[in-house]
Scaffold this active site. Structure first.
Site, PDB file in Angstrom:
ATOM      1  N   SER A   3       0.807  -1.227   0.000  1.00 56.06           N
ATOM      2  CA  SER A   3       0.000   0.000   0.000  1.00 56.06           C
ATOM      3  C   SER A   3       0.838   1.274   0.000  1.00 56.06           C
ATOM      4  O   SER A   3       0.323   2.338  -0.308  1.00 56.06           O
ATOM      5  CB  SER A   3      -0.957   0.012   1.193  1.00 56.06           C
ATOM      6  OG  SER A   3      -0.233   0.124   2.394  1.00 56.06           O
ATOM      7  N   HIS A  11       1.212   4.300   6.857  1.00 53.49           N
ATOM      8  CA  HIS A  11       0.668   5.157   5.800  1.00 53.49           C
ATOM      9  C   HIS A  11       1.113   6.603   5.989  1.00 53.49           C
ATOM     10  O   HIS A  11       1.648   6.967   7.031  1.00 53.49           O
ATOM     11  CB  HIS A  11      -0.859   5.073   5.754  1.00 53.49           C
ATOM     12  CG  HIS A  11      -1.369   3.837   5.079  1.00 53.49           C
ATOM     13  ND1 HIS A  11      -2.699   3.510   5.049  1.00 53.49           N
ATOM     14  CD2 HIS A  11      -0.741   2.841   4.421  1.00 53.49           C
ATOM     15  CE1 HIS A  11      -2.861   2.369   4.393  1.00 53.49           C
ATOM     16  NE2 HIS A  11      -1.672   1.936   4.008  1.00 53.49           N
ATOM     17  N   ASP A  38      -7.814   6.439   4.469  1.00 48.27           N
ATOM     18  CA  ASP A  38      -7.907   5.301   5.388  1.00 48.27           C
ATOM     19  C   ASP A  38      -9.156   5.263   6.260  1.00 48.27           C
ATOM     20  O   ASP A  38      -9.251   4.418   7.150  1.00 48.27           O
ATOM     21  CB  ASP A  38      -6.684   5.292   6.320  1.00 48.27           C
ATOM     22  CG  ASP A  38      -5.406   4.947   5.584  1.00 48.27           C
ATOM     23  OD1 ASP A  38      -5.480   4.380   4.484  1.00 48.27           O
ATOM     24  OD2 ASP A  38      -4.326   5.246   6.132  1.00 48.27           O
TER      25      ASP A  38
END
Length: 184
Positions: free
Chosen positions: A62, A101, A127
């Protein structure tokens, strides 16, 4: 004469058995020292970095191209403010595995509280779908650490050991056997 040889031989055998037990105990002590040294290093890193997990492995793609699956990240968690563009590792209530992230948006209130939104570089949406039900923003308490450096693909061994438990037990068995058999 035969009796004397017999006593000498049995004394030698018992001496060897005592030596083997002594050597075995020494090897077990060495193994314990290795394990305790590793734990002390880990705890020391936790204190120095201020993070409950000073080292994490990237488990998904990701964050590509910034980080790839299997990269080993080094984290810190000092009291400096979170900034847009910073890569953070956070934990969501009810999930065991932390997520790596990038912060894409900050929401600052007049009272000084700061909330932020994250997104994986390789993901098409933010998210909010990963957060706990009803949670729209992350806060400082959700942060495990901030990425400060990485080693590419070094964490793949961890991923393989989690995906193939027999490999994990095989490697641990080989390490234990090596410690027990290896003589200095």
């Amino acid at each position: 004469m035969g009796m004397m040889e017999s006593l000498g031989l049995s004394g030698l055998v018992s001496g060897v058995q005592r030596m083997d037990m002594r050597q075995f105990m020494f090897q077990m002590l060495s193994f314990g020292m290795i394990v305790s040294s590793a734990l002390m290093i880990w705890k020391g890193l936790m204190v120095v970095t201020g993070s409950e997990s000073p080292i994490v492995v990237v488990l998904s793609g990701s964050m590509e191209p910034a980080f790839h699956r299997g990269d080993l990240l080094f984290l810190t968690n000092q009291d400096e403010p979170v900034r847009v563009g910073e890569i953070v590792v956070f934990k969501i209530e009810g999930r065991d595995i932390p997520i790596v992230h990038r912060v894409i948006k900050l929401h600052e209130k007049d009272n000084g509280t700061v909330k932020f939104l994250t997104k994986g570089d390789n993901n098409s949406v933010d998210d909010r779908g990963l957060y706990a039900p009803g949670q729209l923003w992350l806060t400082k308490k959700d942060i495990v650490g901030r990425a400060r450096g990485f080693l590419p693909y070094v964490g793949m061994i961890t991923i393989y050991m989690n995906e193939y438990p027999k490999l994990k037990y095989g490697i641990l068995g080989l390490l234990a056997l090596y410690v027990l058999v290896h003589r200095e």
